[in-house]
Write a protein that holds these residues in place. Structure first.
Motif, PDB file in Angstrom:
ATOM      1  N   CYS A  72      35.535  -7.292 -10.386  1.00  0.00           N
ATOM      2  CA  CYS A  72      34.948  -8.193  -9.389  1.00  0.00           C
ATOM      3  C   CYS A  72      35.837  -9.418  -9.166  1.00  0.00           C
ATOM      4  N   PHE A  73      36.430  -9.915 -10.254  1.00  0.00           N
ATOM      5  CA  PHE A  73      37.329 -11.062 -10.111  1.00  0.00           C
ATOM      6  C   PHE A  73      38.526 -10.696  -9.249  1.00  0.00           C
ATOM      7  N   ARG A  74      39.147  -9.568  -9.520  1.00  0.00           N
ATOM      8  CA  ARG A  74      40.339  -9.178  -8.758  1.00  0.00           C
ATOM      9  C   ARG A  74      40.034  -9.034  -7.270  1.00  0.00           C
ATOM     10  N   ALA A  75      38.882  -8.446  -6.967  1.00  0.00           N
ATOM     11  CA  ALA A  75      38.501  -8.294  -5.560  1.00  0.00           C
ATOM     12  C   ALA A  75      38.264  -9.658  -4.908  1.00  0.00           C
ATOM     13  N   ALA A  76      37.576 -10.545  -5.620  1.00  0.00           N
ATOM     14  CA  ALA A  76      37.292 -11.872  -5.074  1.00  0.00           C
ATOM     15  C   ALA A  76      38.564 -12.696  -4.939  1.00  0.00           C
ATOM     16  N   TYR A  77      39.437 -12.602  -5.930  1.00  0.00           N
ATOM     17  CA  TYR A  77      40.682 -13.369  -5.871  1.00  0.00           C
ATOM     18  C   TYR A  77      41.544 -12.918  -4.696  1.00  0.00           C
ATOM     19  N   ALA A  78      41.571 -11.619  -4.440  1.00  0.00           N
ATOM     20  CA  ALA A  78      42.355 -11.111  -3.302  1.00  0.00           C
ATOM     21  C   ALA A  78      41.873 -11.737  -1.993  1.00  0.00           C
ATOM     22  N   ARG A  79      40.563 -11.969  -1.891  1.00  0.00           N
ATOM     23  CA  ARG A  79      40.027 -12.607  -0.683  1.00  0.00           C
ATOM     24  C   ARG A  79      40.427 -14.071  -0.607  1.00  0.00           C
ATOM     25  N   HIS A  80      40.267 -14.775  -1.714  1.00  0.00           N
ATOM     26  CA  HIS A  80      40.548 -16.211  -1.718  1.00  0.00           C
ATOM     27  C   HIS A  80      42.048 -16.507  -1.616  1.00  0.00           C
ATOM     28  N   ARG A  81      42.886 -15.612  -2.132  1.00  0.00           N
ATOM     29  CA  ARG A  81      44.320 -15.874  -2.199  1.00  0.00           C
ATOM     30  C   ARG A  81      44.955 -15.981  -0.813  1.00  0.00           C
ATOM     31  N   THR A  82      44.331 -15.378   0.191  1.00  0.00           N
ATOM     32  CA  THR A  82      44.943 -15.360   1.529  1.00  0.00           C
ATOM     33  C   THR A  82      45.108 -16.769   2.104  1.00  0.00           C
ATOM     34  N   ALA A  83      44.308 -17.717   1.624  1.00  0.00           N
ATOM     35  CA  ALA A  83      44.386 -19.082   2.145  1.00  0.00           C
ATOM     36  C   ALA A  83      45.250 -19.998   1.274  1.00  0.00           C
ATOM     37  N   VAL A  84      45.847 -19.447   0.203  1.00  0.00           N
ATOM     38  CA  VAL A  84      46.582 -20.265  -0.758  1.00  0.00           C
ATOM     39  C   VAL A  84      48.043 -20.406  -0.344  1.00  0.00           C
ATOM     40  N   THR A  85      48.607 -21.574  -0.582  1.00  0.00           N
ATOM     41  CA  THR A  85      50.021 -21.832  -0.324  1.00  0.00           C
ATOM     42  C   THR A  85      50.690 -22.334  -1.600  1.00  0.00           C
ATOM     43  N   LEU A  86      51.994 -22.501  -1.531  1.00  0.00           N
ATOM     44  CA  LEU A  86      52.700 -23.128  -2.641  1.00  0.00           C
ATOM     45  C   LEU A  86      52.179 -24.554  -2.836  1.00  0.00           C
ATOM     46  N   THR A  87      52.242 -25.031  -4.059  1.00  0.00           N
ATOM     47  CA  THR A  87      51.911 -26.423  -4.324  1.00  0.00           C
ATOM     48  C   THR A  87      52.786 -27.318  -3.446  1.00  0.00           C
ATOM     49  N   ALA A  88      52.197 -28.378  -2.923  1.00  0.00           N
ATOM     50  CA  ALA A  88      52.809 -29.152  -1.837  1.00  0.00           C
ATOM     51  C   ALA A  88      54.241 -29.589  -2.126  1.00  0.00           C
ATOM     52  N   ASP A  89      54.539 -29.995  -3.349  1.00  0.00           N
ATOM     53  CA  ASP A  89      55.878 -30.515  -3.628  1.00  0.00           C
ATOM     54  C   ASP A  89      56.744 -29.546  -4.423  1.00  0.00           C
ATOM     55  N   ALA A  90      56.361 -28.263  -4.449  1.00  0.00           N
ATOM     56  CA  ALA A  90      57.119 -27.291  -5.240  1.00  0.00           C
ATOM     57  C   ALA A  90      58.576 -27.198  -4.782  1.00  0.00           C
ATOM     58  N   ILE A  91      58.817 -27.053  -3.488  1.00  0.00           N
ATOM     59  CA  ILE A  91      60.186 -26.911  -2.988  1.00  0.00           C
ATOM     60  C   ILE A  91      61.001 -28.162  -3.290  1.00  0.00           C
ATOM     61  N   ASP A  92      60.403 -29.322  -3.115  1.00  0.00           N
ATOM     62  CA  ASP A  92      61.106 -30.564  -3.434  1.00  0.00           C
ATOM     63  C   ASP A  92      61.478 -30.612  -4.910  1.00  0.00           C
ATOM     64  N   ALA A  93      60.562 -30.148  -5.769  1.00  0.00           N
ATOM     65  CA  ALA A  93      60.837 -30.156  -7.207  1.00  0.00           C
ATOM     66  C   ALA A  93      61.996 -29.214  -7.541  1.00  0.00           C
ATOM     67  N   PHE A  94      61.975 -28.012  -6.960  1.00  0.00           N
ATOM     68  CA  PHE A  94      63.070 -27.069  -7.201  1.00  0.00           C
ATOM     69  C   PHE A  94      64.407 -27.665  -6.759  1.00  0.00           C
ATOM     70  N   SER A  95      64.406 -28.232  -5.559  1.00  0.00           N
ATOM     71  CA  SER A  95      65.640 -28.756  -4.991  1.00  0.00           C
ATOM     72  C   SER A  95      66.170 -29.944  -5.799  1.00  0.00           C
ATOM     73  N   ARG A  96      65.271 -30.793  -6.232  1.00  0.00           N
ATOM     74  CA  ARG A  96      65.679 -31.957  -7.041  1.00  0.00           C
ATOM     75  C   ARG A  96      66.313 -31.506  -8.343  1.00  0.00           C
ATOM     76  N   TRP A  97      65.735 -30.494  -8.970  1.00  0.00           N
ATOM     77  CA  TRP A  97      66.270 -30.015 -10.244  1.00  0.00           C
ATOM     78  C   TRP A  97      67.645 -29.367 -10.049  1.00  0.00           C
ATOM     79  N   THR A  98      67.787 -28.570  -9.018  1.00  0.00           N
ATOM     80  CA  THR A  98      69.068 -27.923  -8.731  1.00  0.00           C
ATOM     81  C   THR A  98      70.136 -28.961  -8.413  1.00  0.00           C
ATOM     82  N   ALA A  99      69.780 -29.969  -7.628  1.00  0.00           N
ATOM     83  CA  ALA A  99      70.738 -31.012  -7.257  1.00  0.00           C
ATOM     84  C   ALA A  99      71.244 -31.768  -8.474  1.00  0.00           C
ATOM     85  N   ALA A 100      70.425 -31.834  -9.513  1.00  0.00           N
ATOM     86  CA  ALA A 100      70.812 -32.535 -10.736  1.00  0.00           C
ATOM     87  C   ALA A 100      71.612 -31.638 -11.678  1.00  0.00           C
ATOM     88  N   GLY A 101      71.854 -30.390 -11.264  1.00  0.00           N
ATOM     89  CA  GLY A 101      72.648 -29.493 -12.087  1.00  0.00           C
ATOM     90  C   GLY A 101      71.848 -28.604 -13.008  1.00  0.00           C
TER      91      GLY A 101
END
Length: 222
Positions: A72-101
């Motif tokens: 039941c959880f897997r079925a419900a999660y599949a429904r709810h997941r369609t509206a989910v996005t990456l955490t708002a600052d995830a890309i910025d965090a990745f880029s900042r870390w890469t830029a620092a080496g």
């Protein structure tokens, strides 16, 4: 060396903590078990999930009940997941870390064969040296998966840090001898904030804050 971040996926890079909570609420309702609230979820959240479900139910659950809840959880999660996005600052965090080496990879307890398409769809795979989801039946705790993830990449423990949103992330890091930063997004977090009080690791409110913290406390050179 700046070091290597091992990012968690669910609730950290992928902002689905509310979807996980709502799917659990739906699953308990579908199975005719006691109603679950967000506050109860956060108060009782733990690993493994079977223990967590028993805490929410207030009693031991049979194998059939656990299997039904999982379905039941897997079925419900599949429904709810369609509206989910990456955490708002995830890309910025990745880029900042890469830029620092720094280098970074992603380790999740989400099934590997389902995780890889999600990473591809999000267009973030190029940020990571490796992406690993869970395989096999050893799903109770993250530590063995983290140990293997580091070994496969030849990453020394003192150069690694886990950034995740659960006590299991902190436990896995501790058992593998690596550092950890815990991310707590606020009212939709999986854990109540006071669960982290005794974890002995820094707690941040954003992913970019985690990166900035690590850049101010670089990994040791040996």
């Amino acid at each position: 060396m700046t070091g290597h971040i091992v990012w968690d996926w669910n609730g950290t890079v992928f902002g689905d903590s509310r979807a996980l909570i709502d799917a659990t609420i739906d699953a308990f309702a579908a199975c005719g078990l006691p109603a679950v609230t967000r506050a109860a979820y956060q108060r009782h959240h733990t690993q493994p999930i079977t223990t967590f479900y028993e805490r929410l139910a207030g009693r031991p659950l049979t194998g059939d009940e656990q299997r039904r809840l999982d379905e039941c959880f897997r079925a419900a999660y599949a429904r709810h997941r369609t509206a989910v996005t990456l955490t708002a600052d995830a890309i910025d965090a990745f880029s900042r870390w890469t830029a620092a080496g720094g280098r970074q990879s992603l380790l999740s307890m989400y099934p590997h064969e389902q995780l890889v398409p999600l990473i591809a769809a999000a267009g973030i795979g190029h940020h990571f040296t490796r992406v690993d989801g869970s395989t096999g039946r050893d799903l109770a705790h993250k530590a063995p998966h983290l140990r293997r993830h580091l070994h496969e990449q030849g990453i020394a423990r003192h150069h690694a840090v886990v950034v995740g949103d659960s006590l299991d992330d902190a436990r896995a890091a501790r058992e593998c001898g690596v550092r950890c930063v815990l991310y707590h997004p606020g009212e939709d977090a999986l854990h109540a904030r006071d669960h982290f009080a005794d974890a002995g690791v820094p707690v941040v409110a954003t992913l970019t804050a985690a990166v900035e913290l690590l850049l101010s406390r670089p990994a040791p050179s040996s």
